[in-house]
Design a protein around this motif. Sequence first.
Motif, PDB file in Angstrom:
ATOM      1  N   ASN A 158       0.892  -1.233  -0.067  1.00  0.00           N
ATOM      2  CA  ASN A 158      -0.135  -0.062  -0.059  1.00  0.00           C
ATOM      3  C   ASN A 158       1.120   1.284  -0.076  1.00  0.00           C
ATOM      4  N   ARG A 159       1.993   1.205   0.518  1.00  0.00           N
ATOM      5  CA  ARG A 159       2.844   2.416   0.795  1.00  0.00           C
ATOM      6  C   ARG A 159       3.384   2.590  -0.378  1.00  0.00           C
ATOM      7  N   ARG A 160       3.817   1.626  -1.300  1.00  0.00           N
ATOM      8  CA  ARG A 160       4.381   1.773  -2.589  1.00  0.00           C
ATOM      9  C   ARG A 160       3.478   2.250  -3.462  1.00  0.00           C
ATOM     10  N   TRP A 161       2.226   1.687  -3.377  1.00  0.00           N
ATOM     11  CA  TRP A 161       1.174   2.399  -4.268  1.00  0.00           C
ATOM     12  C   TRP A 161       0.910   3.712  -3.848  1.00  0.00           C
ATOM     13  N   SER A 162       1.002   4.088  -2.873  1.00  0.00           N
ATOM     14  CA  SER A 162       0.536   5.645  -2.415  1.00  0.00           C
ATOM     15  C   SER A 162       1.848   6.413  -2.866  1.00  0.00           C
ATOM     16  N   ILE A 163       3.038   5.914  -3.024  1.00  0.00           N
ATOM     17  CA  ILE A 163       4.047   6.802  -3.113  1.00  0.00           C
ATOM     18  C   ILE A 163       4.000   6.924  -4.699  1.00  0.00           C
ATOM     19  N   PHE A 164       3.567   5.828  -5.561  1.00  0.00           N
ATOM     20  CA  PHE A 164       3.520   5.969  -7.090  1.00  0.00           C
ATOM     21  C   PHE A 164       2.565   6.957  -7.411  1.00  0.00           C
ATOM     22  N   PHE A 165       1.153   6.874  -6.687  1.00  0.00           N
ATOM     23  CA  PHE A 165       0.150   7.860  -7.028  1.00  0.00           C
ATOM     24  C   PHE A 165       0.647   9.336  -6.567  1.00  0.00           C
ATOM     25  N   LYS A 166       1.467   9.551  -5.684  1.00  0.00           N
ATOM     26  CA  LYS A 166       1.731  11.017  -5.211  1.00  0.00           C
ATOM     27  C   LYS A 166       2.593  11.563  -6.382  1.00  0.00           C
TER      28      LYS A 166
END
Length: 334
Positions: free
Chosen positions: A45-53
């Motif tokens: 989830n953290r990786r996806w959050s960073i990607f979208f940011k």
Amino acid sequence: MSDNLNNTTPPPNPPSQPQGAPPINWEREVLEKLVFATIKEQRANRRWSIFFKVFLLVVVFFAIASYFDIHLGGDAESLGRHTALIEIEGNIESEGSGAASVVIPALNKAFADAGSAAIVLHINSPGGSPVQAGMIVDEIHRLRRGYPNKPLYVVVDEICASGGYYIAAAADRIYVNKASIIGSIGVLMDGFGFTGTMEKLGVERRLLTAGENKGFLDPFSPQSEKHKQHAQTMLKEIHQQFIEVVRSGRGKRLHETPEMFSGLFWTGARAIEMGLADDLGSVDSVARDVVKAEDVIDYTQHEGLPERVLKKFGAAVGTGAIKAVTQSVKPELR
């Protein structure tokens, strides 16, 4: 005493587990698995959050760059004296390179740039909205009053007809190719009527209005003579506005004939003879021989990454259908 030691019985063995039963510490193993699964999910989830940011930051950056017209390769002013180019390609409508919201900011920047010696509108358009064309022409007149020493020329590509010529007529001079298509000074309002088809299919039109003329030019209702005459009056009014723009822009160069404002169009060579154009030329030849500034800088506002991303994700879905329904009731210069 030795007998007692020898007779000492060994401690009982721990009770054996039934075959197939879970180990004694199974709760710990399950808990560990849950903890590791939770940690793994949190990391994902953290990786996806960073990607979208990061993705959002990139989109915002390009949106800001597009809005403020930031050029990563340097500013046009650093190139010194040049010819400013603005492209108008396709229909004159509320979207695309022929939209007033696209052309007007480019015109303002080109005129305001101290390095631009002249502005060249490169037009390849069959026409379109009289409203969009009129807004562009009004802005051209305003800018020419504000910058009287900075000429505006039009260079025609394949076609400059109707709404395209409406804009071109406001220029100082119009340059064409001998085979370009010029003219079509007229207005139309087209559509379809489906009343006969509906009768054959047994379809009943149920139209309720508040206002006797609210169903004006409804394609599913019989055409009213009153509505037809009203539409014709509007078209004549817009046509007269078009004629006045051409007469005002071309002045004494115009050699009027009865067919000039009939909606016909001509080749570039014939348009020069009629006074609808001034001479043969291209963007490069005008920059070199007329403006005397061979460096051509493009001021056209091109569609940026944010617009492409939005369209890719469906922001433009359905616009074609909406246009198909609404376009038939709008006057057009084409």
